[in-house]
Scaffold this motif. Structure first.
Motif, short mmCIF file in Angstrom:
data_model
loop_
_atom_site.label_atom_id
_atom_site.label_comp_id
_atom_site.label_asym_id
_atom_site.label_seq_id
_atom_site.Cartn_x
_atom_site.Cartn_y
_atom_site.Cartn_z
N LYS A 253 0.82 -1.22 0.00
CA LYS A 253 0.00 0.00 0.00
C LYS A 253 0.85 1.27 0.00
O LYS A 253 0.56 2.23 0.72
CB LYS A 253 -0.97 -0.02 1.18
N LYS A 254 1.92 1.25 -0.80
CA LYS A 254 2.75 2.43 -0.99
C LYS A 254 2.50 3.01 -2.38
O LYS A 254 1.77 2.44 -3.18
CB LYS A 254 4.23 2.08 -0.80
N HIS A 255 3.13 4.14 -2.63
CA HIS A 255 2.91 4.86 -3.89
C HIS A 255 3.91 4.37 -4.95
O HIS A 255 5.13 4.47 -4.77
CB HIS A 255 3.09 6.36 -3.67
N ALA A 256 3.41 3.88 -6.07
CA ALA A 256 4.26 3.41 -7.18
C ALA A 256 4.24 4.45 -8.29
O ALA A 256 3.20 4.71 -8.89
CB ALA A 256 3.75 2.07 -7.71
N GLN A 257 5.38 5.04 -8.55
CA GLN A 257 5.46 6.07 -9.59
C GLN A 257 6.16 5.51 -10.83
O GLN A 257 7.25 4.95 -10.75
CB GLN A 257 6.22 7.30 -9.11
N GLY A 258 5.52 5.66 -11.97
CA GLY A 258 6.12 5.28 -13.23
C GLY A 258 7.02 6.39 -13.75
O GLY A 258 7.00 7.52 -13.24
N THR A 259 7.82 6.09 -14.77
CA THR A 259 8.78 7.07 -15.28
C THR A 259 8.83 7.04 -16.80
O THR A 259 8.80 5.97 -17.41
CB THR A 259 10.19 6.78 -14.74
N LEU A 260 8.94 8.22 -17.39
CA LEU A 260 9.24 8.36 -18.81
C LEU A 260 10.60 9.06 -18.90
O LEU A 260 10.74 10.21 -18.48
CB LEU A 260 8.19 9.21 -19.52
N CYS A 261 11.60 8.38 -19.42
CA CYS A 261 12.92 8.98 -19.60
C CYS A 261 12.91 9.73 -20.92
O CYS A 261 12.90 9.11 -22.00
CB CYS A 261 14.01 7.91 -19.59
N TYR A 262 12.91 11.05 -20.85
CA TYR A 262 12.77 11.85 -22.07
C TYR A 262 14.09 11.91 -22.83
O TYR A 262 15.16 12.16 -22.27
CB TYR A 262 12.32 13.27 -21.74
N THR A 263 13.99 11.68 -24.11
CA THR A 263 15.14 11.81 -25.00
C THR A 263 14.63 12.15 -26.39
O THR A 263 13.42 12.16 -26.63
CB THR A 263 15.97 10.51 -25.02
N ILE A 264 15.53 12.45 -27.29
CA ILE A 264 15.16 12.84 -28.65
C ILE A 264 15.77 11.85 -29.64
O ILE A 264 16.97 11.54 -29.57
CB ILE A 264 15.67 14.26 -28.98
N SER A 265 14.96 11.31 -30.51
CA SER A 265 15.41 10.43 -31.59
C SER A 265 14.28 10.32 -32.60
O SER A 265 13.16 10.78 -32.32
CB SER A 265 15.79 9.05 -31.04
N PRO A 266 14.52 9.71 -33.75
CA PRO A 266 13.43 9.56 -34.73
C PRO A 266 12.24 8.77 -34.20
O PRO A 266 11.12 8.93 -34.72
CB PRO A 266 14.12 8.81 -35.88
N ILE A 267 12.42 7.94 -33.18
CA ILE A 267 11.31 7.12 -32.70
C ILE A 267 10.64 7.68 -31.45
O ILE A 267 9.54 7.26 -31.08
CB ILE A 267 11.77 5.68 -32.41
N HIS A 268 11.30 8.61 -30.77
CA HIS A 268 10.76 9.12 -29.51
C HIS A 268 9.81 10.29 -29.77
O HIS A 268 10.17 11.47 -29.61
CB HIS A 268 11.91 9.52 -28.56
N THR A 269 8.60 9.95 -30.14
CA THR A 269 7.56 10.93 -30.44
C THR A 269 6.59 11.02 -29.26
O THR A 269 6.65 10.23 -28.32
CB THR A 269 6.79 10.50 -31.69
N ILE A 270 5.65 11.97 -29.33
CA ILE A 270 4.62 12.09 -28.29
C ILE A 270 3.82 10.80 -28.20
O ILE A 270 3.53 10.30 -27.09
CB ILE A 270 3.68 13.27 -28.60
N GLU A 271 3.51 10.20 -29.33
CA GLU A 271 2.72 8.97 -29.33
C GLU A 271 3.50 7.82 -28.68
O GLU A 271 2.92 6.97 -28.01
CB GLU A 271 2.33 8.59 -30.78
N TYR A 272 4.83 7.80 -28.89
CA TYR A 272 5.66 6.76 -28.27
C TYR A 272 5.57 6.87 -26.75
O TYR A 272 5.37 5.86 -26.05
CB TYR A 272 7.11 6.92 -28.74
N TYR A 273 5.72 8.08 -26.23
CA TYR A 273 5.67 8.26 -24.78
C TYR A 273 4.29 7.93 -24.22
O TYR A 273 4.18 7.37 -23.12
CB TYR A 273 6.08 9.69 -24.41
#
Length: 494
Positions: free
Chosen positions: A9-29
């Motif tokens: 019963k603790k808080h689980a936080q997810g993560t998005l590691c932001y980077t730039i590449s041809p595949i790292h689009t808004i839809e990918y994240y």
């Protein structure tokens, strides 16, 4: 991990590691965020470790996350590029729930924007912060004193490396340190150009620990060896095997074969392959070393280094002995420099076919003379010790044929030394509880692993280039070795 956190019963936080590449689009994240939502996360954090999140992308990404996953969103960035304050403002306008800041004295540069800046920027708006300004000022004044006492300074407010190469400032600093260790600072530009190529080869991993180190070190080796993937650290192999998780996009077969040969990557969760080791370590580690629970974890992660630390943290006299040993290593480095001078003199004598050459400088005097088609550096004759001879082919042979050999008075066998190709820490075995890779008198085949050199935070297996017998092991576990320092004396086997 998420299931475990939720179980208690603790808080689980997810993560998005932001980077730039041809595949790292808004839809990918968004796709990654939705997968984490299905696993049961309670909030999500955008981690912009390089400080390259542009204000307009910040607004769009956070707006879409708030609309699509409907969870609290946190934004963490660094001020390295100078865009952080603007990105925070656009994130706040898009509905971000949390932004990370720092107190003024320790803010900006590679840190976060100052909390004081955010308060002033948002004052008298719909986003006015209800914070205790007097307490914030008190804490900042205290940190200012600590900063001055410890002489903490920022070399740069804005790091152009971040904006031009989109590489985290900390990663650039590591690259500079690594190149300095290898006496190759002048090749930084080549390494910076190689980093995006390696990253593409490896499926565009985000440049965050540990993959930033994996990509960076491989780029350094590619440049220093003048051949791509001639030296491949174990961590790079493990990454390609899938032991760090699934790459953002599949790695091309040509790259996979170059790194792994015919071995195939795993198709399951990497953690499923790990055996629990903590209980085993608790039984094996000498109890005299352990003062707190964390010491077991320290030993599990860094066994050789941890042992040295445990032995000296309450024993200043032993620490002084280790420092003295380090002083001896410095003397060895000076001796190594002398040998480089001798090598150059020998090559000069060979090039001009000189019968004898004398050189004197700073109290040092060296005489080289030609003996039976060989230029030898005379050494003191001691019947029980090997005579060291640096041997060179006659001038008719290419200069690239120069090799270091050792001949013993009692034997005509020619011995060779295997030297460290990098600065690092020597390990004779893959892990503390494993047998050494080689022992004295072992006969090993070409391609066999001799040792591991830990360099630039990665483990690098050193392999034999030919079949040989191990005559002498010249380095000890946990010992720091220099570039070109002899590690083994071997007898080539025909």
């Amino acid at each position: 991990a998420i299931e475990f956190v939720r179980k208690y019963k603790k808080h689980a936080q997810g993560t998005l590691c932001y980077t730039i590449s041809p595949i790292h689009t808004i839809e990918y994240y968004l796709e990654i965020a939705k997968k984490q939502l299905d696993l049961g996360i309670d909030s999500i954090c955008i981690k912009d470790m390089a400080g390259i999140l542009a204000p307009h992308i910040s607004f769009e990404l956070i707006k879409r996350l708030k609309e699509d996953i409907r969870l609290p969103v946190q934004l963490h960035t660094h001020a390295s590029s100078g865009m952080a304050v603007a990105s925070y403002l656009k994130a706040i306008e898009a509905g971000v729930d949390i932004v990370d800041t720092a107190h003024g004295p320790l803010s900006f540069g590679t840190s976060q924007p100052a909390i004081e800046t955010l308060i002033a920027m948002l004052d008298n708006t719909q986003y006015t912060l209800q914070l205790n300004k007097n307490l914030i000022e008190e804490v900042s004044n205290y940190l200012e004193q600590i900063k001055n006492k410890r002489d903490i300074k920022y070399d740069k407010i804005i790091d152009e490396m971040v904006t031009i190469h989109q590489i985290p400032g900390g990663m650039v600093s590591n690259l500079i340190v690594q190149l300095k260790q290898q006496n190759a600072e002048h090749r930084l530009r080549e390494v910076l150009e190689e980093v995006p190529k390696v990253r593409k080869d490896l499926g565009y991993p985000p440049l965050v620990t540990p993959t930033s180190q994996i990509v960076g070190v491989q780029a350094v080796f590619n440049v220093l060896t003048n051949e791509r993937y001639k030296i491949i650290p174990n961590e790079v192999k493990d990454y390609v095997r899938g032991l760090y998780g699934k790459p953002p996009i599949p790695i091309k077969d040509t790259i996979r074969r170059k790194i792994l040969g015919n071995e195939r990557p795993i198709s399951q969760r990497p953690a499923n392959l790990l055996e629990p080791v903590l209980n085993k370590i608790k039984k094996e580690v000498n109890s005299k070393y352990i003062k707190k629970e964390e010491d077991f974890i320290t030993f599990a992660l860094f066994p050789e280094i941890a042992k040295n630390f445990f032995e000296t943290r309450d024993n200043p006299e032993k620490l002084e002995i280790i420092k003295q040993d380090e002083g001896k290593n410095i003397m060895k480095q000076e001796n190594k420099d002398d040998m480089e001078v001798i090598r150059e003199l020998i090559e000069l004598a060979a090039k001009h076919n000189l019968a004898e050459l004398e050189w004197e400088c700073s109290g040092h005097k060296i005489k080289i003379r030609k003996i039976n088609q060989t230029y030898a550096v005379p050494t003191q004759q001691i019947s029980n010790e090997p005579q060291i001879i640096t041997k060179i082919n006659t001038p008719s042979q290419p200069q690239s044929d120069v090799i270091n050999e050792i001949q013993t008075p009692s034997s005509k066998h020619t011995l060779e030394q295997i030297k460290s190709p990098m600065v690092g820490t020597f390990y004779s075995r893959p892990r503390p509880d494993a047998p050494p890779f080689v022992n004295i008198n072992d006969v090993i085949e070409a391609g066999s692993t001799l040792c591991i050199i830990e360099a630039m935070k990665l483990m690098n297996e050193i392999e034999a280039e030919k079949k040989c017998r191990i005559v002498e092991i010249l380095a000890k576990d946990g010992q720091t070795v220099e570039y070109g320092q002899p590690l083994f004396t071997v007898e080539p086997m025909v």
